[in-house]
Design an enzyme around this catalytic site. Structure first.
Site, mmCIF file in Angstrom:
data_model
loop_
_atom_site.group_PDB
_atom_site.id
_atom_site.type_symbol
_atom_site.label_atom_id
_atom_site.label_comp_id
_atom_site.label_asym_id
_atom_site.label_seq_id
_atom_site.Cartn_x
_atom_site.Cartn_y
_atom_site.Cartn_z
ATOM 1 N N SER A 266 0.847 -1.196 0.000
ATOM 2 C CA SER A 266 0.000 0.000 0.000
ATOM 3 C C SER A 266 0.876 1.236 0.000
ATOM 4 O O SER A 266 2.047 1.185 0.378
ATOM 5 C CB SER A 266 -0.898 0.023 1.239
ATOM 6 O OG SER A 266 -0.186 0.502 2.379
ATOM 7 N N ASP A 267 0.315 2.362 -0.432
ATOM 8 C CA ASP A 267 0.997 3.630 -0.202
ATOM 9 C C ASP A 267 0.776 4.014 1.263
ATOM 10 O O ASP A 267 -0.005 3.382 1.990
ATOM 11 C CB ASP A 267 0.466 4.706 -1.157
ATOM 12 C CG ASP A 267 1.512 5.775 -1.456
ATOM 13 O OD1 ASP A 267 2.410 5.992 -0.608
ATOM 14 O OD2 ASP A 267 1.435 6.392 -2.520
ATOM 15 N N TRP A 268 1.471 5.055 1.688
ATOM 16 C CA TRP A 268 1.480 5.461 3.106
ATOM 17 C C TRP A 268 0.045 5.672 3.612
ATOM 18 O O TRP A 268 -0.659 6.578 3.156
ATOM 19 C CB TRP A 268 2.283 6.747 3.263
ATOM 20 C CG TRP A 268 2.410 7.255 4.670
ATOM 21 C CD1 TRP A 268 1.406 7.668 5.485
ATOM 22 C CD2 TRP A 268 3.623 7.412 5.419
ATOM 23 N NE1 TRP A 268 1.904 8.075 6.688
ATOM 24 C CE2 TRP A 268 3.263 7.934 6.687
ATOM 25 C CE3 TRP A 268 4.963 7.179 5.155
ATOM 26 C CZ2 TRP A 268 4.209 8.216 7.673
ATOM 27 C CZ3 TRP A 268 5.903 7.472 6.143
ATOM 28 C CH2 TRP A 268 5.522 7.978 7.382
ATOM 29 N N GLY A 269 -0.352 4.823 4.546
ATOM 30 C CA GLY A 269 -1.635 4.999 5.215
ATOM 31 C C GLY A 269 -2.857 4.667 4.393
ATOM 32 O O GLY A 269 -3.992 4.880 4.843
ATOM 33 N N ALA A 270 -2.681 4.132 3.185
ATOM 34 C CA ALA A 270 -3.807 3.991 2.259
ATOM 35 C C ALA A 270 -4.827 2.944 2.707
ATOM 36 O O ALA A 270 -5.995 3.025 2.327
ATOM 37 C CB ALA A 270 -3.301 3.650 0.863
#
Length: 719
Positions: A266-270
């Site tokens: 995932s991207d950051w916090g996605a």
């Protein structure tokens, strides 16, 4: 370690240990990190225990051989099964030796140098302990309001695909397990992150599936075909569902159709962001949707470690799905050779020799020169080294020329424009003239005084790096008014003016292009930027860069791009009415500067366009040739561009599509025959039922120096 041994290792892991492998935490959470500090607060806030960190699978943002060795050693001492960590970082356009931003690199149209830039970035990152880079970003971009256009190579799916391949080859090499000077690449952001509504980051993306497949997926596919080891999910929605929880997108399209069997992160916090997106009520539902969609690693949120065990115990998630994700992570660690050598390429002694070496700086200087685009030249450039130059503008002495995502790049070590020009001449006066967004009377007076005795004024203008990049979206894409005012003040002196622009997006250049005598689009050129610009403006390098994004006439046109569809009432058609056609009443339809545009210090001419036959078949391609001549006084490189148009498709087709290009070097007076081979498969497209095939009928082939200025010839495809 064999596959059987990896499976044996997986069987020894507890469910808690497996789930921890799926979590990525930032460097300060790990013992051995120099900047660890007091992390009990953040750990408590995130619900992360020491046991979770001890069993975590990967680290975000660590750098430096000594630190990474310390973190890895401490981790292996405490990890029950001795499973090494993966170290991942954003090495986008250079590690410490910073290359031009990717949009600039795209404007070089130089795949060999692009690959070399990624190879150098990998070498510096690897010797500093990094295993994975979050690059390349291959998102197709058409809206310069979006800050992250600087991280893409442009608006064309074919060209983006070619650059995707070059970046992956450069980062990964041929064999990751034995070549410790390379790193695993992670293509991002899957999918269609480059098309947010309004050009506003993280915003809704809504497009047809045919559009997605036709224009946005090809570059990801190209990266995967080149062997890219990882994929990162996008923040945006696709088919109305956030990509990170989109099972159809990830399981069916990415894994089944595109054949990806590597690690999905995932991207950051996605993962947690599915809650504000409105598709998950809480973290538990977000974790469920992400793991079912096939996300292997959750970056910097804790829904997996908090809820996956519970979801397994409630039979909402089968443990085999978690096993599948963990095995992919273990396989990547094995492919990188980390079980045999957990420190891999990290070498504190070699690090000081490799990072920012003279050879690396030379390479970034060369690529910066080839990435810059000459947008205008009224006979002012190149400068004579005996001319008295007034260098004026907020970027005259600024090291802020590295651009966003130059994480470890040092502005203090960047070569400024002043330093670059002083390496060519001593006839130089310097004044700031204004700040990026403000101007004072005193600054104007200083600028005028500096320019009074000069033969030529060189303006160093642009956006500071915070005005583009992630979350750097802007509705006004002109230069700040302070800099436009500076141009107006200096124009009153009636001296030749050259504008050198530092920016991360195509700009509305009114007030610049019309009021100066020459314009160089330097983008953010990187560590050797000042030297590269001096090479260009003094003629030691002949500009060869060509735009890979159209420059709009006005922000109201956006998105504006060359490969658009026609309408039933096109402006300028033979039977078009004056008013009732597709047009603006107050501005042109066409961009200010088209895709593929760029000038040179020499003049190239095109003649004698020939086709080997008038008809193409599935088994008989066309050879297309044209004569290219250097009619000017100096040697130069020309990007010869080949486009096609399908006159009648089952669905509407673009007015032009780039299909190939050649970068040709010619001496003054030299002529070369440039030949392309066009095959039937290059004429295929996605039909309304999403089948990918070509249609018989009439086509036009265009060859020229940009998407607008071309020569053309028709042919037919028979099937």
């Amino acid at each position: 370690m064999s596959e059987n041994k990896l499976l044996s290792l997986l069987k020894q892991m507890t469910l808690d240990e497996k789930i921890a492998q799926l979590m990525q935490l930032a460097t300060p959470f790990f013992k051995g990190a120099k900047e660890q500090g007091q992390i009990t607060g953040p750990m408590a806030e995130m619900g992360v225990t020491g046991e979770i960190v001890q069993n975590s699978g990967s680290v975000l943002g660590a750098s430096g051989a000594e630190e990474i060795i310390n973190i890895q050693r401490t981790h292996l001492e405490e990890n029950r099964l001795g499973i090494p960590l993966l170290f991942m970082s954003d090495i986008v356009h250079g590690f410490k030796t910073i290359f031009p931003v990717p949009l600039a690199i795209g404007c070089s149209w130089d795949l060999e140098l692009t690959e070399k830039s990624a190879e150098i970035a990998a070498k510096e990152a690897s010797v500093s302990g990094v295993h994975v880079t979050f690059a390349p970003m291959v998102d197709l971009v058409r809206d310069p309001r979006w800050g992250r256009v600087m991280e893409s190579t442009g608006e064309d799916p074919f060209l983006n695909s070619e650059f995707a391949r070059a970046f992956v080859r450069g980062f990964q090499g041929k064999e990751l397990s034995t070549d410790v000077e390379r790193v695993a690449a992670c293509v991002k952001h899957f999918a269609a992150y480059g098309a947010p509504e309004g050009g506003r980051d993280y915003n809704t993306v809504d497009m047809s599936e045919r559009e997605l497949r036709e224009n946005y997926l090809p570059a990801y596919q190209a990266a995967l075909e080149e062997g890219c080891e990882m994929v990162m999910t996008a923040f945006n929605t696709v088919f109305g569902i956030p990509a990170t929880g989109n099972k159809r997108l990830m399981r069916q399209v990415l894994r089944e159709e595109m054949g990806f069997d590597g690690v999905l992160i995932s991207d950051w916090g996605a993962v947690k962001e599915m809650i504000p997106h409105g598709v998950a009520e809480d973290e538990k539902e977000a974790a469920h949707k992400a793991i079912i969609a096939g996300v292997d690693i959750e970056m910097m949120t804790t829904t997996y470690v908090k809820h996956l065990k519970e979801l397994v115990e409630e039979s909402m998630v089968d443990e085999s799905i978690i096993d599948e994700a963990v095995l992919r992570i273990l396989q990547l660690k094995e492919k990188l050779g980390l079980f045999e050598n957990p420190y891999r390429g990290a070498n504190p002694e070699l690090e000081s020799e490799v990072v920012m070496s003279a050879a690396h700086r030379k390479a970034t200087r060369e690529l910066a020169g080839k990435s810059s685009v000459l947008l205008k030249n009224e006979g002012i450039l190149p400068l004579n080294k005996e001319q008295k130059v007034a260098l004026i503008g907020p970027f005259a002495e600024s090291g802020d020329i590295l651009g966003p995502w130059s994480w470890l790049g040092s502005r203090d070590e960047a070569v400024t424009v002043k330093e670059g020009i002083l390496s060519k001449t001593s006839h130089l006066t310097v004044a700031k003239g204004c700040d990026v967004e403000t101007i004072t009377d005193a600054q104007v007076e200083e600028a005028i005084n500096a320019a009074n005795d000069a033969d030529v004024i060189v303006l160093a203008l642009g956006e500071d790096s915070e005005m583009s990049g992630e979350a750097g979206c802007r509705a006004n894409i002109q230069l700040p008014s302070s800099q436009l005012n500076l141009i107006d003040h200096l124009k009153s002196l009636d001296k030749p003016m050259v504008a050198v622009l530092f920016n991360g997006r195509p700009l509305d250049l009114h007030g610049v292009l019309d009021k100066t005598d020459a314009v160089v689009e330097a983008w953010y050129p990187g560590t050797e930027g000042g030297n590269a610009i001096a090479d260009l403006v003094y003629g030691d390098v002949n500009p060869s860069g060509r735009l890979t994004m159209s420059f709009p006439y006005h922000v109201g046109q956006v998105p504006v791009y060359y490969n658009h569809f026609n309408t039933g009432r096109p402006q300028g058609a033979p039977d078009a009415q004056e008013r009732y056609v597709s047009q603006y009443l107050d501005i042109p339809n066409e961009p200010l500067l088209p895709f593929g545009f760029g000038l040179s210090y020499t003049t190239f001419s095109y003649s004698d366009l020939k086709l080997s036959r008038e008809t193409m078949t599935e088994d008989e391609p066309l050879d297309i040739s044209i004569k290219l001549s250097n009619d000017g006084p100096v040697a130069g490189e020309e990007v010869v561009q080949l486009y096609i148009r399908d006159h009648s498709g089952e669905v509407i087709r673009p007015v032009k599509e780039l299909k190939d290009f050649r970068k040709i070097s010619l001496e003054p007076g030299e002529t070369a025959d440039v030949t392309f081979t066009l095959r039937e498969d290059q004429l295929r497209y996605h039909h309304s039922d999403l089948h990918y095939l070509s249609d018989p009928g009439t086509f036009t082939v265009y060859i020229g120096r940009n998407s607008k200025d071309t020569k053309e010839h028709t042919f037919k495809l028979e099937k």
